[in-house]
Design an enzyme around this catalytic site. Sequence first.
Site, PDB file in Angstrom:
ATOM      1  N   SER A 176      -1.994 -13.500  -0.701  1.00 53.56           N
ATOM      2  CA  SER A 176      -2.672 -12.606  -1.635  1.00 53.56           C
ATOM      3  C   SER A 176      -1.811 -12.221  -2.835  1.00 53.56           C
ATOM      4  O   SER A 176      -2.291 -11.497  -3.706  1.00 53.56           O
ATOM      5  CB  SER A 176      -3.116 -11.328  -0.906  1.00 53.56           C
ATOM      6  OG  SER A 176      -2.004 -10.637  -0.395  1.00 53.56           O
ATOM      7  N   LYS A 227      -4.747  -1.671   0.835  1.00 55.39           N
ATOM      8  CA  LYS A 227      -4.098  -1.981  -0.444  1.00 55.39           C
ATOM      9  C   LYS A 227      -4.538  -1.014  -1.535  1.00 55.39           C
ATOM     10  O   LYS A 227      -3.715  -0.546  -2.339  1.00 55.39           O
ATOM     11  CB  LYS A 227      -4.408  -3.421  -0.849  1.00 55.39           C
ATOM     12  CG  LYS A 227      -3.798  -4.460   0.077  1.00 55.39           C
ATOM     13  CD  LYS A 227      -4.178  -5.867  -0.338  1.00 55.39           C
ATOM     14  CE  LYS A 227      -3.551  -6.899   0.576  1.00 55.39           C
ATOM     15  NZ  LYS A 227      -3.906  -8.291   0.205  1.00 55.39           N
TER      16      LYS A 227
END
Length: 811
Positions: free
Chosen positions: A696, A739
């Site tokens: 990611s 996140k």
Amino acid sequence: MTESDLVVVSPEEQQQAEELGEELPATLPVLPLKETVVFPESMTPLAIGQERSIRLIDDVVGEDRLLALVTVRNPEIEAPGWDDLYEVGTAAVVHKMIRVPDGTLRVLVQGVRRIRIERHVSDDPYLVGEFVELPDHIEPTKELEALTRNVQNLFGRIIALVPYLPEELQLAAANVDDASALASLVASTLRLKTDEKQKLLELVDVEERLREVSRILNRELEVFELGTKIQSQVQSEMEKGQREFFLRQQMKAIQTELGEGDPEQAELEELRERIESLDLPEEVEKAARRELARLDRLPPAAAEYGVIRTYLDWIVTLPWNTTTEDKIDLQHAREVLDADHFDLDKVKDRIIEFLAVSKLRGDASGQILCFVGPPGVGKTSLGHSIARTLGRTFARLSVGGVRDEAEIRGHRRTYIGALPGSIIRALRDAESMNPVLLIDELDKMGADFRGDPASAMLEVLDPEQNRTFRDHYLDLPFDLSKVLFICTANTTDTIPGPLLDRMDVISLSGYTENEKLGIAKRYLVPKQVEAHGLTLEGLMISDKALRLVIREYTREAGVRGLERRIADLCRKAARKVAEGYDGKVRIDERRVRAWLGARRYSGEVRRRVSTPGVATGLAYTPAGGDVLFIEAQAFAGKGRLTITGQLGEVMQESAQAALSWVRSHTEELGVPPSWFAEHDIHIHVPAGAVPKDGPSAGVTMATALASLVRGTPVSADLGMTGELTLTGQVLAIGGLREKVLAAQRAGLKRVVLPHENADDLEDLPAETKHEIEFILVDSIEEVLAVAFDDISGATHVRAPAAAAAAAKPRR
């Protein structure tokens, strides 16, 4: 060369040795001794094994039979040299030599003179040196005579205590008139350390040598007397034990005559009554009666008696048919969960749904719940709340760090000290067959040569198998199907797939600032106020003060660090009250800064991305989300790529893909095509001691490289996440909620996300949606458009509204 038993010197051998050693030659061959010191006027057997030493003995026996015996400083050295030897040794005469069938020699040597090495003559085939004699320095005085008698007396007392010293030595020592010979006799016969013997050999002054011998004898005598005392005590205890045994046997006979019965028989009758009173399953009752019959036939002194007795104790104390009645009231459950936990609405709804299904089925067991989330978010306390809701007993079992399968299944009774596994022990403590059993830290189990406890958990957590769970110690089927298992973990990555497949995973993410404020006011502050002896009437912490603590003194997904900081404030307040302050202690922002010191976390994002080549990424960790800075730097070279920061293989591949995309789009980025051929690239992810992996960070790495080659910094309020393909597409990622919450804690205002994660935005708190602008992208060009706002051809950038995942475009 090692020493064996001492040999007494005969007068003929003594005279022969003195004749040979009257005039020592200028040079002597040297025989190194390991852990052996030979004294003058003493005869010692030696074992010779080294090839050069055997050759030395052959040469010496063939000539004048004289050689120098010098002790090695370090016995581990195989072939000692001059530097490995002590300087002082003994000139000796070889009396006898015997060849052993294995090729080694046995020799009998007698020391004649104390000598010191003066010069090294030869090293091959063995050591040869030049020596000078060190004669004894002796002055006949009354003090010397007193020392001699004292040594004789002490030596005689030691001979009487030590088995390995013959009684003839006492007579020999008493008849020795020469003080030097007496010291040599004592030092040769006692088992002393090599360095102590060498020290005695090097003492030329006889009076000083006798003082040292007297000191050693006093020490050895104290040790021997203490050993004799201990031996006497042990003997006395053995005699006492035998006496008690006979008395017990007599007591048994007396009790039998009086009709009072045997205590062991009374214990067996008690066990028999307990087995009959319990409603045991047929197989268990059969095994218990069989073991009871064996116990009845064994004498109490038999080793197996205690093993069977303990086994029967475990059988009669386990809750084979004891259960508690479930009280499933959904309204009461909601009240309990709301009282125990702030927010977590979706998790509470999931638990209520689970209880609703259990109410309709009439059974709350069978399904395995697994709470997954960062530390400090309330996973363990949720288990307590569920047990309180159902009215069941609660038991907790931590498997973090467990590497032995026997911890789960138990040890077999063939092992000494065997016990059932932790599952059976937890049920024994819960005193119920249907408790709420919380298995904590499931993701931290390991595996080694003792087995795989995670594999043992497969049977425990499978409703189709645990009806007949068989513990190795009990070796009987135990029904675990009525137990409500609740597991907790920080991440599912380390949980084996088959085990994870048996559980219903419920994710708990980190808390927002408002949620932390609510938890602090409702739970943490009252708890710490009470723990520090204060009252809520005497202490007031303002909301602004709590927000300051949350923002500048903690940065975590849970609330454990926040609780510690609140405890720090309460300690300061408690001290103030204890020192005599009788007013209400008010803690505001100013007092927080004064009591907690400088802030621990600041807005470092703006400082870190102020230079080109740095981009802010978002990462997922078992402890919650975190902000990840990716740095890129270039210098003159040939186009090589260096990647540092302890990155995993997937993350390194993401860096390669990001570099390939940037190199293939140099014209769009306004960079000369030859730029990469003339520069080396270094990509670094700080916090290099922390392992990092995952795809990611691809878009963040590409943005950092684009910022480097263009010389333009990335926007300071922007965070990003997404997997990058070689064609520039941005793919979906996991851990979105963690996140985004990390970005909110770090003070970021905009977050770039893959468009495929649009539906995940529905799970975010309303507070987070209000504070952060979300930009959904499909390609890296759109990411760069947001990061620099000046690249031609940038696509539309989307920001979701508070209620939907798609909204108006933004350029």
